[in-house]
Design a protein around this motif. Structure first.
Motif, mmCIF file in Angstrom:
data_model
loop_
_atom_site.group_PDB
_atom_site.id
_atom_site.type_symbol
_atom_site.label_atom_id
_atom_site.label_comp_id
_atom_site.label_asym_id
_atom_site.label_seq_id
_atom_site.Cartn_x
_atom_site.Cartn_y
_atom_site.Cartn_z
ATOM 1 N N THR A 20 26.582 -14.842 -34.464
ATOM 2 C CA THR A 20 26.607 -13.647 -35.303
ATOM 3 C C THR A 20 26.390 -12.387 -34.476
ATOM 4 O O THR A 20 27.048 -11.360 -34.705
ATOM 5 N N MET A 21 25.485 -12.449 -33.493
ATOM 6 C CA MET A 21 25.234 -11.281 -32.657
ATOM 7 C C MET A 21 26.459 -10.906 -31.816
ATOM 8 O O MET A 21 26.722 -9.724 -31.595
ATOM 9 N N ILE A 22 27.212 -11.915 -31.370
ATOM 10 C CA ILE A 22 28.443 -11.636 -30.615
ATOM 11 C C ILE A 22 29.429 -10.875 -31.500
ATOM 12 O O ILE A 22 30.063 -9.902 -31.065
ATOM 13 N N THR A 23 29.560 -11.307 -32.749
ATOM 14 C CA THR A 23 30.477 -10.621 -33.670
ATOM 15 C C THR A 23 30.021 -9.204 -33.952
ATOM 16 O O THR A 23 30.830 -8.259 -33.948
ATOM 17 N N LEU A 24 28.731 -9.016 -34.176
ATOM 18 C CA LEU A 24 28.222 -7.688 -34.522
ATOM 19 C C LEU A 24 28.288 -6.712 -33.355
ATOM 20 O O LEU A 24 28.434 -5.499 -33.563
ATOM 21 N N GLY A 35 32.882 -15.184 -31.965
ATOM 22 C CA GLY A 35 31.524 -15.188 -32.494
ATOM 23 C C GLY A 35 31.417 -15.938 -33.810
ATOM 24 O O GLY A 35 30.437 -16.666 -34.046
ATOM 25 N N LEU A 36 32.413 -15.800 -34.670
ATOM 26 C CA LEU A 36 32.426 -16.546 -35.935
ATOM 27 C C LEU A 36 32.480 -18.046 -35.692
ATOM 28 O O LEU A 36 31.797 -18.827 -36.382
ATOM 29 N N GLU A 37 33.284 -18.477 -34.723
ATOM 30 C CA GLU A 37 33.396 -19.910 -34.437
ATOM 31 C C GLU A 37 32.117 -20.456 -33.812
ATOM 32 O O GLU A 37 31.695 -21.575 -34.136
ATOM 33 N N LEU A 138 26.741 -11.885 -43.015
ATOM 34 C CA LEU A 138 26.534 -10.661 -42.243
ATOM 35 C C LEU A 138 27.737 -10.328 -41.372
ATOM 36 O O LEU A 138 28.248 -9.195 -41.384
ATOM 37 N N ALA A 139 28.237 -11.297 -40.608
ATOM 38 C CA ALA A 139 29.365 -11.039 -39.695
ATOM 39 C C ALA A 139 30.661 -10.714 -40.443
ATOM 40 O O ALA A 139 31.345 -9.747 -40.087
ATOM 41 N N PRO A 140 31.058 -11.484 -41.488
ATOM 42 C CA PRO A 140 32.277 -11.093 -42.222
ATOM 43 C C PRO A 140 32.177 -9.728 -42.885
ATOM 44 O O PRO A 140 33.173 -8.988 -42.930
ATOM 45 N N LEU A 141 30.998 -9.360 -43.378
ATOM 46 C CA LEU A 141 30.837 -8.022 -43.957
ATOM 47 C C LEU A 141 31.040 -6.941 -42.904
ATOM 48 O O LEU A 141 31.664 -5.903 -43.158
ATOM 49 N N PHE A 142 30.496 -7.183 -41.701
ATOM 50 C CA PHE A 142 30.686 -6.218 -40.616
ATOM 51 C C PHE A 142 32.167 -6.073 -40.266
ATOM 52 O O PHE A 142 32.654 -4.963 -40.016
ATOM 53 N N MET A 143 32.894 -7.173 -40.239
ATOM 54 C CA MET A 143 34.316 -7.117 -39.921
ATOM 55 C C MET A 143 35.100 -6.411 -41.018
ATOM 56 O O MET A 143 36.088 -5.714 -40.740
#
Length: 344
Positions: A20-24, A35-37, A138-143
């Motif tokens: 998640t931190m990688i995605t954010l 990051g999602l994977e 959290l990550a999909p919302l950020f995307m």
């Protein structure tokens, strides 16, 4: 792995958080997908923490859905790259960006792509359910915050999520299904602001977590996943669970009401009158069910106050919920209006 928590699970938790931190922290679309994977690979072993057949079934369903959405996401991204020759400004093609949008909605479990989420929640522990309804979103919302078009599709999904979840929650007796449909309804409120004011979406998300942590902890301790078990005797304050439930429903002047009030004010100022009205009606339908639920808990139950110390544990939670309209409303309103000045 029967009823044990092995030290290796801390590694899986670390992998889940790092994904998640990688995605954010990424500005590159491919890195966000990676990051999602990584997050998915760390989360799947945690879903089988007790080694039950039902958990294995739920984890397989979750893997299939997340893999499907990730496949659509990466294929749409590759086609957009072929169209624009850039990984950073990829949203010139409305059809392909709509596919990316729908793949993220599928990850979040928003209507009409919500079919997998209630089907899974009855087979999960409360901890895994909490992670799916909070951290995994959290990550999909950020995307989604990075997609600056398709506002009409987002508004339609937010309206459908609020109305559909509020209708589906009626006559439910399974507490995990009730919490799941409530999360879908709250997701609709968050999506309504995600392309208008992302800071308000973040504040709404934080408020939802603040309410969900003590509520799911108490439901895990004092219920057997069904509504009637809340009417059994226990030694907690009989106002604690009802106050948290009504706060989750958005009853004024509790904490959940503040987020909805700020979203409604913003939508009305932007002349989204019909959207505001339909979302308000959806919340009223859900509130009707929650009021019946709390009435059953408070009237039909026989609570024992065996130890006053057990009431002190949740006193701060109740005070935050009840006094939030007086304490947090002006502070959150100022933060939203002057967010850029404050952070700079």
């Amino acid at each position: 792995m029967i009823n044990k928590f092995f030290p290796s699970n801390f590694l899986f938790i670390l992998i889940m958080i790092s994904g998640t931190m990688i995605t954010l922290s990424s500005s590159h679309w491919i890195t966000m997908w990676i990051g999602l994977e990584i997050n998915l690979m760390g989360f799947l072993p945690l879903m089988n923490i007790k080694g039950k057949i039902s958990e294995a079934e739920a984890s397989m369903k979750y893997f299939i859905i997340q893999s499907l959405s990730s496949s659509v996401l990466i294929m749409s991204s590759l086609m957009l790259y072929n169209y624009t020759l850039s990984w950073y400004s990829m949203f010139n093609n409305s059809m392909l960006s709509s596919l990316i949008l729908l793949s993220l909605i599928l990850k979040l479990g928003g209507v009409p792509l919500h079919f997998w989420l209630p089907n899974m929640t009855k087979q999960m522990t409360w901890l895994i359910l909490f992670l799916i309804l909070t951290w995994q979103k959290l990550a999909p919302l950020f995307m989604l915050m990075l997609i600056n078009n398709n506002l009409n599709i987002i508004m339609l999904i937010s309206m459908l999520s609020t109305l559909t979840a509020s209708i589906m929650i009626l006559n439910q007796t399974n507490l995990q299904l009730i919490i799941t449909y409530s999360s879908i309804s709250h997701l609709g409120w968050m999506l309504s602001m995600i392309m208008i004011n992302s800071s308000m979406t973040l504040i709404y998300f934080i408020n939802y977590i603040i309410i969900s942590i003590p509520l799911m902890t108490l439901l895990n301790m004092y219920s057997n996943n069904y509504l009637y078990t809340l009417t059994h005797k226990n030694n907690i304050n009989k106002l604690t669970i009802p106050s948290l439930i009504l706060s989750l429903a958005g009853l004024p002047p509790l904490l959940g009401f503040i987020s909805k009030l700020l979203v409604l004010i913003t939508l009305i100022e932007l002349n989204f009158i019909m959207l505001s009205l339909l979302m308000f009606v959806g919340t009223l339908i859900g509130l009707f069910f929650y009021l019946n639920m709390t009435l059953m808990i408070m009237i039909k139950s026989y609570y024992l106050f065996e130890n006053y110390a057990t009431m002190k544990i949740y006193k701060l939670t109740m005070m935050i919920n009840i006094l939030s309209i007086f304490i947090f409303f002006n502070m959150i309103n100022i933060m939203i209006k002057y967010a850029m000045i404050i952070f700079n």
